[in-house]
Write an enzyme that holds these catalytic residues in place. Structure first.
Site, PDB file in Angstrom:
ATOM      1  N   ALA A   1      -2.019  -6.638 -11.095  1.00 24.49           N
ATOM      2  CA  ALA A   1      -1.272  -6.573  -9.837  1.00 24.49           C
ATOM      3  C   ALA A   1       0.207  -6.287 -10.082  1.00 24.49           C
ATOM      4  O   ALA A   1       1.021  -7.206 -10.270  1.00 24.49           O
ATOM      5  CB  ALA A   1      -1.452  -7.874  -9.056  1.00 24.49           C
TER       6      ALA A   1
ATOM      7  N   THR B   1      -7.100  -2.791  -7.509  1.00 23.82           N
ATOM      8  CA  THR B   1      -8.511  -2.567  -7.855  1.00 23.82           C
ATOM      9  C   THR B   1      -9.124  -3.906  -8.256  1.00 23.82           C
ATOM     10  O   THR B   1      -8.492  -4.683  -8.981  1.00 23.82           O
ATOM     11  CB  THR B   1      -8.613  -1.573  -9.036  1.00 23.82           C
TER      12      THR B   1
ATOM     13  N   GLU C   1      -2.580   4.293 -11.397  1.00 25.66           N
ATOM     14  CA  GLU C   1      -2.053   4.077 -12.762  1.00 25.66           C
ATOM     15  C   GLU C   1      -0.973   5.102 -13.110  1.00 25.66           C
ATOM     16  O   GLU C   1      -0.860   5.567 -14.245  1.00 25.66           O
ATOM     17  CB  GLU C   1      -3.196   4.032 -13.779  1.00 25.66           C
TER      18      GLU C   1
END
Ligand code: CAA
Length: 380
Positions: A124, A158, A363
């Site tokens: 996170a 995610t 990412e």
């Protein structure tokens, strides 16, 4: 660089391929449609060691190299990129950093179950106002006795609903800017910690993504990962490895699209012959194959550098930048080759396109990868 696979690497690739074909493929369309998390599949992947692939056996991992991880990621993502990202986050964004920088306490209590797949992890960093500009963390953590009190919100996480352990970056000293960010391991169920609704996404629909909220969430001091103030460093270095995982996911999607296009072109007839005999289709397939191989080689290069203990930051960014672009392009061409059939769920290629797009965003967007690459090339 020699990319001839060892016997072990070939075995990993083969077993990931078999698992994907027998356990993942039968439910992929339905899970995508219903946005259903693959709980049983993830459990089995964990039992087979695919969730802690690079963790050493000392901490209950499979003790494999990054190259093996990349090969497995490609095979899984070729069939279902949702399973691919769940696997990638646990392996490279969570387990990797915990083994490298976690205390003995963290490794014994949290890394072991994550590596065995008994627990699932999440990473996170992103916030509503801190995506690409990740240094701008609004989430804070304030020391109170031997605990830290976290307040704030995270976005686009995610495994946000399904994870048990969350690595949370929070500002612990505003004056020190990004050198005042710290990583905390927060357990699901900790009072004050909750997740928002599952995002209704374009692609990777069988994986879950959600926001996280922290309201006076008390986390014990021993759950600090690495050191106070090292959180941004932790996140950036972890993401370098994560980007290899996403590059592999993108290669898998691109290969899946190429395989589907080849298969279809050899059976579909038009103008009196299989469409594979038409140059218009042949050229598309040739271009797709070149791109897939180039993307795969960049990804294997980044993995090999990491395994050799060399610097791989630029190469990981190059692999992700290129492989994600190739995934989108190959999915588009696969749809074009399928014609109208490519536009419906049954033929998989429309899902490849929807799944591919996110690899250019999460990412680190493609624009961020270019920044990382250019800065490395232009420094000194
Ligand atoms: N590897 C290691 N260190 C890095 C790094 C990298 N790739 N990129 C930056 N750094 C370091 C710099 O060396 C610098 O360190 P020092 O200050 O100690 O010298 C520090 O980080 C700050 O870097 P910059 O001065 O270059 O800061 P910047 O603000 O100009 O740029 C950035 C930073 C590269 C843009 C960075 O913020 C970044 O990578 N942003 C993208 C964030 C990202 O990838 N988010 C994805 C979140 S995870 C996710 O997608 C969800 C999921 O669940 C899958």
């Amino acid at each position: 660089m020699n990319f001839e696979l060892t016997e072990d690497q070939s075995l990993i690739q083969q077993s990931a391929r078999e698992f994907a074909e027998t356990e993942i493929a039968p439910t992929v369309i339905e899970r995508d449609k219903k946005a259903e998390f693959p709980t049983d599949i993830i459990k089995k992947l964990g039992e087979l060691g695919f969730l802690g692939m690079m963790v050493s056996p000392e901490y209950d991992g499979a003790g494999l190299d990054t190259l093996s991880y990349v090969l497995a990621m490609i095979e899984i993502s070729k069939v279902d990129a949702s399973v691919g990202v769940i696997m990638s986050v646990n392996n490279s964004l969570v387990c990797y950093g915990l083994e490298k920088w976690g205390s003995d306490y963290i490794k014994n209590n949290y890394l072991r179950p994550l590596a065995k797949g008994e627990k699932l992890g999440a990473f996170a960093l992103s916030e509503p106002e801190a995506g690409s500009d990740a240094t701008q963390q609004h989430t804070t953590a304030v020391k109170d006795g031997n605990h830290w009190v976290i307040n704030g919100m995270k976005n686009w996480i995610t495994n946000g609903h399904s994870a048990d352990y969350f690595l949370v970056m929070a500002q612990t000293d505003r004056e020190k800017a990004h050198h005042g960010i710290t990583t905390f391991l927060v357990e699901k169920g900790t009072p004050g910690f909750d997740h928002g609704v599952k995002e209704d996404k374009l692609g990777i629909r069988s994986s879950d993504t959600s926001s996280l909220t922290f309201e006076n969430c008390r986390v014990p001091e021993e759950n600090i990962v690495w050191e106070i103030g090292k959180g941004f460093n932790f996140a950036m270095n972890t993401l370098n490895g994560g980007r290899i995982g996403i590059a592999a996911q993108a290669v898998g999607i691109a290969e899946g699209a190429l395989d589907a296009a080849r298969k279809y072109a050899k059976t579909r007839k038009a103008f009196g012959t299989e469409i594979a005999n038409h140059q218009a289709v042949q050229f598309k397939i040739a271009d797709m194959a070149v791109k897939v191989d180039a993307a795969k080689l960049l990804t294997l290069q980044a993995a090999a550098l990491k395994d050799a203990g060399q610097k791989y930051l630029k190469e990981a960014a190059m692999a992700k930048l290129y492989a994600s672009k190739v995934a989108v392009e190959c999915a588009l061409e696969a749809i074009q080759i399928h014609g109208g059939y490519g536009y419906v769920r049954e033929y998989h290629v429309e899902r490849f396109l929807r799944d591919a797009k996110i690899t250019e965003i999460y990412e680190g967007t493609s624009e961020i990868q270019r920044i990382v690459i250019a800065r490395e090339l232009l420094k000194d």
